[in-house]
Design a protein around this motif. Structure first.
Motif, mmCIF file in Angstrom:
data_model
loop_
_atom_site.group_PDB
_atom_site.id
_atom_site.type_symbol
_atom_site.label_atom_id
_atom_site.label_comp_id
_atom_site.label_asym_id
_atom_site.label_seq_id
_atom_site.Cartn_x
_atom_site.Cartn_y
_atom_site.Cartn_z
ATOM 1 N N GLY A 1 20.307 -25.026 -32.598
ATOM 2 C CA GLY A 1 19.546 -25.774 -31.606
ATOM 3 C C GLY A 1 19.392 -25.011 -30.301
ATOM 4 O O GLY A 1 18.322 -25.030 -29.682
ATOM 5 N N ILE B 1 17.556 -31.912 -32.380
ATOM 6 C CA ILE B 1 17.961 -30.630 -32.965
ATOM 7 C C ILE B 1 18.422 -29.679 -31.856
ATOM 8 O O ILE B 1 19.461 -29.038 -31.977
ATOM 9 C CB ILE B 1 16.803 -30.007 -33.786
ATOM 10 N N GLU B 2 17.654 -29.604 -30.781
ATOM 11 C CA GLU B 2 18.013 -28.703 -29.685
ATOM 12 C C GLU B 2 19.342 -29.087 -29.038
ATOM 13 O O GLU B 2 20.061 -28.229 -28.547
ATOM 14 C CB GLU B 2 16.908 -28.685 -28.631
ATOM 15 N N ASP C 1 21.798 -30.359 -30.660
ATOM 16 C CA ASP C 1 22.771 -30.348 -31.750
ATOM 17 C C ASP C 1 23.256 -31.743 -32.122
ATOM 18 O O ASP C 1 24.370 -31.918 -32.609
ATOM 19 C CB ASP C 1 23.960 -29.433 -31.429
ATOM 20 N N HIS D 1 21.044 -31.928 -37.375
ATOM 21 C CA HIS D 1 20.868 -30.621 -37.998
ATOM 22 C C HIS D 1 19.653 -30.723 -38.914
ATOM 23 O O HIS D 1 19.563 -31.645 -39.717
ATOM 24 C CB HIS D 1 22.109 -30.216 -38.784
#
Length: 140
Positions: free
Chosen positions: A6, A37-38, A40, A43
């Motif tokens: 991420g 996602i960035e 975290d 996933h």
């Protein structure tokens, strides 16, 4: 998935001066999902990870392996060039199926993509004409 995936996505996105919405449009993944996602919080699946790598113009391994250095190619066509209503649409979670379809269409050979584009334009034009059509009630 690598814990730094991420962070590498975010770093590369920012180095391009792209918003999360722009990355979202380019890879067909909703903006909230990109954000998760960035950070975290999520996933990505292998398919989503590959889409992100493709949109950023880098091999997937460069996002997964922090030892890998990469230089992404220049990209074009920013969503900032789109009308505001389309930019807002990209931000909306319900846009996901359309973004996914657009991403799939972008991977087609040019001849097939051109054919589908023409077909969509014809259908949209037909629907526009039909929306303005009012049957004459005197005929019935």
């Amino acid at each position: 998935m690598n814990q730094n995936f991420g962070k590498r996505v975010r770093s590369l996105r920012l180095s391009r001066h792209w918003s999360q919405q722009e990355l979202s449009m380019r890879c067909g993944i909703s903006t909230p999902h990109i954000s998760s996602i960035e950070r975290d919080k999520r996933h990505p699946s292998l398919e989503y990870a590959q889409r992100i790598a493709t949109a950023l113009g880098v091999p997937l391994s460069s996002l997964c392996d922090e030892r890998t250095e990469f230089q992404a190619p220049k990209m074009r066509n920013s969503p900032d060039e789109l009308p505001l209503y389309l930019q807002n649409f990209i931000l909306n979670e319900s846009a996901f199926p359309y973004l996914e379809a657009a991403q799939r269409m972008s991977t087609l050979p040019e001849e097939e993509a051109s054919f589908l584009t023409k077909l969509i334009e014809l259908l949209a034009h037909r629907d526009h004409l039909l929306a303005g059509y009012q049957p004459d009630s005197r005929v019935l």
